[in-house]
Design a protein around this motif. Sequence first.
Motif, PDB file in Angstrom:
ATOM      1  N   LYS A 266       1.858   8.242   1.678  1.00  0.00           N
ATOM      2  CA  LYS A 266       0.731   9.151   1.893  1.00  0.00           C
ATOM      3  C   LYS A 266       0.934   9.905   3.206  1.00  0.00           C
ATOM      4  O   LYS A 266       0.572  11.079   3.312  1.00  0.00           O
TER       5      LYS A 266
ATOM      6  N   GLN B 290       1.191   3.400   2.039  1.00  0.00           N
ATOM      7  CA  GLN B 290       1.053   3.912   3.392  1.00  0.00           C
ATOM      8  C   GLN B 290       2.049   5.012   3.765  1.00  0.00           C
ATOM      9  O   GLN B 290       1.673   6.111   4.153  1.00  0.00           O
TER      10      GLN B 290
ATOM     11  N   ARG C  42       0.443  -7.901  -2.957  1.00  0.00           N
ATOM     12  CA  ARG C  42       0.745  -8.719  -1.777  1.00  0.00           C
ATOM     13  C   ARG C  42       0.952 -10.152  -2.218  1.00  0.00           C
ATOM     14  O   ARG C  42       0.108 -10.715  -2.923  1.00  0.00           O
TER      15      ARG C  42
ATOM     16  N   HIS D 288      -3.454  -3.397  12.778  1.00  0.00           N
ATOM     17  CA  HIS D 288      -3.656  -2.692  11.500  1.00  0.00           C
ATOM     18  C   HIS D 288      -2.295  -2.501  10.823  1.00  0.00           C
ATOM     19  O   HIS D 288      -1.959  -3.199   9.907  1.00  0.00           O
ATOM     20  N   HIS D 289      -1.510  -1.561  11.289  1.00  0.00           N
ATOM     21  CA  HIS D 289      -0.102  -1.454  10.906  1.00  0.00           C
ATOM     22  C   HIS D 289       0.614  -0.611  11.947  1.00  0.00           C
ATOM     23  O   HIS D 289      -0.035   0.024  12.783  1.00  0.00           O
TER      24      HIS D 289
ATOM     25  N   SER E 220       0.884  -1.167   0.000  1.00  0.00           N
ATOM     26  CA  SER E 220       0.000   0.000   0.000  1.00  0.00           C
ATOM     27  C   SER E 220       0.922   1.217   0.000  1.00  0.00           C
ATOM     28  O   SER E 220       2.093   1.095   0.358  1.00  0.00           O
TER      29      SER E 220
ATOM     30  N   GLN F  29      -6.652  -0.260  -4.688  1.00  0.00           N
ATOM     31  CA  GLN F  29      -7.223   0.409  -3.522  1.00  0.00           C
ATOM     32  C   GLN F  29      -7.588   1.851  -3.870  1.00  0.00           C
ATOM     33  O   GLN F  29      -6.943   2.468  -4.713  1.00  0.00           O
TER      34      GLN F  29
ATOM     35  N   ARG G   2      -3.115   8.245  12.663  1.00  0.00           N
ATOM     36  CA  ARG G   2      -1.695   7.858  12.689  1.00  0.00           C
ATOM     37  C   ARG G   2      -0.961   8.455  13.879  1.00  0.00           C
ATOM     38  O   ARG G   2      -1.327   9.529  14.380  1.00  0.00           O
TER      39      ARG G   2
ATOM     40  N   ILE H 296      -7.377   6.168   5.256  1.00  0.00           N
ATOM     41  CA  ILE H 296      -8.176   4.970   5.023  1.00  0.00           C
ATOM     42  C   ILE H 296      -7.891   4.473   3.611  1.00  0.00           C
ATOM     43  O   ILE H 296      -7.453   5.246   2.760  1.00  0.00           O
TER      44      ILE H 296
ATOM     45  N   GLY I  27     -10.389   0.026   5.394  1.00  0.00           N
ATOM     46  CA  GLY I  27      -9.875   0.141   6.752  1.00  0.00           C
ATOM     47  C   GLY I  27      -8.840   1.233   6.816  1.00  0.00           C
ATOM     48  O   GLY I  27      -8.218   1.575   5.803  1.00  0.00           O
ATOM     49  N   GLY I  28      -8.683   1.768   8.001  1.00  0.00           N
ATOM     50  CA  GLY I  28      -7.670   2.805   8.160  1.00  0.00           C
ATOM     51  C   GLY I  28      -7.490   3.141   9.610  1.00  0.00           C
ATOM     52  O   GLY I  28      -8.014   2.442  10.490  1.00  0.00           O
TER      53      GLY I  28
HETATM   54  N1  ASP Z   1      -2.599   1.215   4.297  1.00  0.00           N
HETATM   55  C1  ASP Z   1      -3.744   0.600   4.893  1.00  0.00           C
HETATM   56  C2  ASP Z   1      -4.125  -0.631   4.117  1.00  0.00           C
HETATM   57  O1  ASP Z   1      -3.682  -0.810   3.000  1.00  0.00           O
HETATM   58  C3  ASP Z   1      -4.918   1.484   4.943  1.00  0.00           C
HETATM   59  C4  ASP Z   1      -4.715   2.696   5.800  1.00  0.00           C
HETATM   60  O2  ASP Z   1      -4.332   2.580   6.961  1.00  0.00           O
HETATM   61  O3  ASP Z   1      -4.980   3.789   5.286  1.00  0.00           O
HETATM   62  O4  ASP Z   1      -4.905  -1.448   4.588  1.00  0.00           O
END
Ligand code: ASP
Length: 585
Positions: free
Chosen positions: A200, A197, A219, A444-445, A195, A233, A485, A527, A481-482
């Motif tokens: 952004k 991520q 992935r 999530h991350h 992504s 996405q 941060r 998100i 999802g998001g």
């Molecule tokens: N990068 C996250 C994902 O790909 C989405 C996000 O947190 O904006 O699921």
Amino acid sequence: MFRTHTCGELRIADINSKVILAGWVQRIRDFGAMTFIDLRDRYGITQLVINEETADSVAKELDKLGREFVIQAIGAVRERSSKNNNIPTGEIEIALTEIKVLSPSEIPPFTIQDNTDGGDDLRMKYRYLDLRRNTVRENLILRAKMAHAVRSYLNAMDFIETETPVLIKSTPEGARDFVVPSRMNEGEFYALPQSPQLFKQLLMIGGFDRYYQIVKCFRDEDLRADRQPEFTQIDCEMSFVEQKDILETFEGLIKYVFKEVLNIEIEDFPWMPYSEAMENYGSDKPDTRFDMLINNISNETKGKGFGVFDSAEFIGAICAKGCATYTRKQLDKLTNWVKRPQIGAKGLVYVKCNEDGSFKSSVDKFYSQDNLKEWADKVGATAGDLILVLSGDKNTILNALGGLRLEIASQLGLRNKDTFKPLWVVDFPLLEWNEESNRFHAMHHPFTAPKPEDILLLDTDPGKVRANAYDLVINGVEIGGGSVRIFNSELQAKMFDKLGFTAEQAQAQFGFLMNAFKYGAPPHAGIAFGFDRLASMFAGLDSIRDVIAFPKNNSGRDVMIDSPSTIAAEQLDELSLKLNLKKKE
Ligand code: ASP
């Protein structure tokens, strides 16, 4: 001029006009004195006629034609004697005065019509032929309309569409990366983004304030019907916002796309905490088109001498409305269903609520009618209903009941594809324990902010910390999802520490981000939506493949271009790579 009109355009008002059409021969019907050709293009089908009045030279051309030839047809529009009300051009036909083959075709490997005789493999191999079919093309047009609606909404809200790089850096968090060797940097690799991520977030630090991109992500995971190695996405990020702002903005986006593309008005999305979703639906992506909630009936069932329940951590039940008539065979089938390894239950207990107010259960030996009445009251079962009970360790049973709930609802026809029930699942745990690596992983991350009121728990009970993270779920499918941060380098460093990174590792992998945080990072949140999934839901499909022009098969292969493939020894040399293939067990 190749054509004056498309094959979907001519109507009764065009009678007597001279027209030129171009397209593919869908089929030829020869009735001796008369021959009809259905000419097809993206816009529709128009009937061409050849009869006694047609010049011999034109009639002769007919012999050359076959299915899927590309031809140019010149003639006059006239009214049909027998009309076809099923297609918009069904009132007219073209009396041919000239026909030209632009491109011949071999006999296609499957028939190109709505109900094709081609199996999946054949259709994938000849995807360009499959794309000529109405259903496939319509799905892709739907997708294009959705992308257009997304852009209109976000552009109107001052989001800046920005491209981010595709050759980036491999990181250990998340799924497996696809990697690309670098010729100019021997022994080094790029990774394809899972992504955008980090980019952004860096755009927010760069002051962009609102970003979006409809972007390919990659992935290297095992594939399922709703997964492809490359997928799209709708990726978004905003500065100076809180969770509520994000949810409002993007609820607006989803509602707008539903309205623009399907003309459906969607009600406000409810918010459901993760813990509630798990307790009531046994899933973090609850299908809320129907109720059938999970009930904890441990208190009502324990201590009556039934060992299986007495020794279980958790006893849960669902009420299947109107299912007391299920036969032995149907119940056995359900029992086998819950025993499958994916579901993992040991057995299934049932209670039938008879019409006369009595109960019939598979555990009558241990429970009196009064006991069973208590269960029925707890789960809201009345005469005619069936109560299904599973016991065992709590997480397994919630998950199993969640699966059973969906299965029964499918059997009862409660999962209507034309009903859309979106919701926000919020307050996810920040971390989840991973048995294999024996450490916490980010749910999530690692860039997701903990809820401020839970930050202190990070040191004492990290598993309890809730995140400012959210998912959009529609009809039991995770569509997006998001999270809010982290925007402060100390908290980010602490997060990496909790995830088991040494300070050096964190610096090596994500130093650029933590450094960037030192130069005035705005509070930000974002998100991403799975565009393929959303499109397949809009199209009423189960698989995302048919909303992708050129999808890969279940082994991640593109069988049309035959990829992945080996590369020449010289290419490997140039990349300083040497293959060391081990036989797979
Ligand atoms: N990068 C996250 C994902 O790909 C989405 C996000 O947190 O904006 O699921």
